[in-house]
Motif scaffolding. Sequence first.
Motif, short mmCIF file in Angstrom:
data_model
loop_
_atom_site.label_atom_id
_atom_site.label_comp_id
_atom_site.label_asym_id
_atom_site.label_seq_id
_atom_site.Cartn_x
_atom_site.Cartn_y
_atom_site.Cartn_z
N TYR A 97 20.94 -1.29 39.52
CA TYR A 97 22.02 -2.02 39.88
C TYR A 97 23.01 -0.27 39.77
CZ TYR A 97 20.91 -6.98 39.80
OH TYR A 97 20.05 -8.06 40.09
N TYR A 107 36.59 -4.17 44.36
CA TYR A 107 36.04 -4.73 45.02
C TYR A 107 36.63 -6.21 44.58
CZ TYR A 107 31.37 -2.46 45.87
OH TYR A 107 30.82 -1.67 45.85
N PRO A 157 34.78 -12.87 42.79
CA PRO A 157 33.85 -13.72 43.56
C PRO A 157 35.09 -15.33 44.53
CG PRO A 157 33.33 -13.86 41.64
CD PRO A 157 34.66 -12.41 41.98
N PRO A 167 28.83 -13.53 37.94
CA PRO A 167 27.22 -13.74 38.61
C PRO A 167 26.60 -14.30 37.06
CG PRO A 167 28.05 -11.72 38.36
CD PRO A 167 29.50 -12.52 38.75
N LEU A 212 26.25 -6.54 39.20
CA LEU A 212 26.42 -7.47 40.08
C LEU A 212 27.73 -8.08 40.54
CD1 LEU A 212 24.70 -9.81 37.52
CD2 LEU A 212 23.86 -9.32 39.75
N GLU A 234 29.40 -7.10 44.90
CA GLU A 234 29.63 -7.44 46.59
C GLU A 234 29.79 -6.13 47.78
OE1 GLU A 234 27.87 -9.70 49.61
OE2 GLU A 234 27.07 -10.52 48.11
N SER A 269 30.12 -7.86 50.58
CA SER A 269 31.78 -8.43 51.93
C SER A 269 32.91 -8.17 51.12
CB SER A 269 30.79 -9.25 52.21
OG SER A 269 30.71 -10.76 50.91
N ARG A 270 32.43 -7.27 49.47
CA ARG A 270 33.69 -7.50 49.28
C ARG A 270 34.63 -6.57 47.91
NH1 ARG A 270 31.87 -12.34 46.63
NH2 ARG A 270 31.58 -10.96 44.30
N TYR A 271 34.03 -5.51 49.17
CA TYR A 271 34.68 -3.99 48.83
C TYR A 271 36.16 -3.86 49.57
CZ TYR A 271 35.20 1.08 49.95
OH TYR A 271 35.41 2.21 49.69
#
Length: 335
Positions: free
Chosen positions: A81, A140, A143, A196, A226, A229, A231-233
């Motif tokens: 990671y 980021y 969630p 996560p 983790l 993500e 898509s959340r940058y």
Amino acid sequence: MSRRPGLGALVLGVAVLALASGCAMARPVGRVNIIDRGVPAGVKPPKNNYLGMPLRSGQIVLTESPDATSYAFLMLPDKFYPFTHAAVLSIEDDEPYVYDVTGEVASVPLHSRMLDNISGKMYRRPLFEYASPNIHTEIYDPPPGTDGEKMAAYARSLYARGDVKFDTHFDTHDHSALYCSELVALSVEAGGGKPPPVGPASNLPSISTIMTYLGVPRGEAYPVGLFAEPSRYVAALGPLPNRGAAWAYFEAKREVYRRFTADQRIGAVLAVSGKGELSVRPEILAFASEATRLFDRDPAPPQPGDPRIARAVRALADQRFGPFPDALDRGAGRP
């Protein structure tokens, strides 16, 4: 020491580079540029922005440390990671502040386990001050379903207590002391989101040894990557010229991870002084530094996720350390 063409025939016994070993990076750490504002060219930034970046309370700040521990902890999970540290962003009086839990090396007393020489607490720092000691910083969104204001309020309330200690043993289940991933996860939960889950740790013999040395729980790991993500940058900061250079650096670390097979000793990557200080082998540092420069002359350097990054870094690793068949890959998959 390797019996396979993994990390080359590296010899243990180099001089200790101390915890600031990342200073061997060719790029200057300490200068903070806005690398990417997260808003496409030609698109007007949203009304609520900071220097063109769409920042808001509750976002997660991920950083890559220059410390040698960043190479120790990359080995612990069962797959690779990116990033080393995580924190919570809070917008206060239109200024971004970062809340995190950080440990510092104590000069005395000295203990046999490195992390026993560390103490720390929770901090509140302006974003650019927080980012300046790091190789790279990215932001980021939390969630889905997380109330960012509540998330930041939780972090602020912990800081206001003044008694949050750094968890030197990285125990995610005991909240009497906290470490960075644990703080972010608890903040997400306070905001109504779902962080996560904690994942499995590597089962390689050398990794079990270093987990024992560090004094962290065996069998599980909670890497900050983790929270990265794609898509959340949101945005990126740091001394590197672009995100592609930063992710080439991460790809170099991924390659180190990939090549660290069951027959490798941790001394192929790290060395420990008699005082418990950790250092990274200079060959590894030089490889990671060179990776950041692979696309310096490219007028359109690749962005994260572009397969050219992995191909170029693997070719560089083959050149420096020898070929490494994919069949030996121990699961350095992308999260």
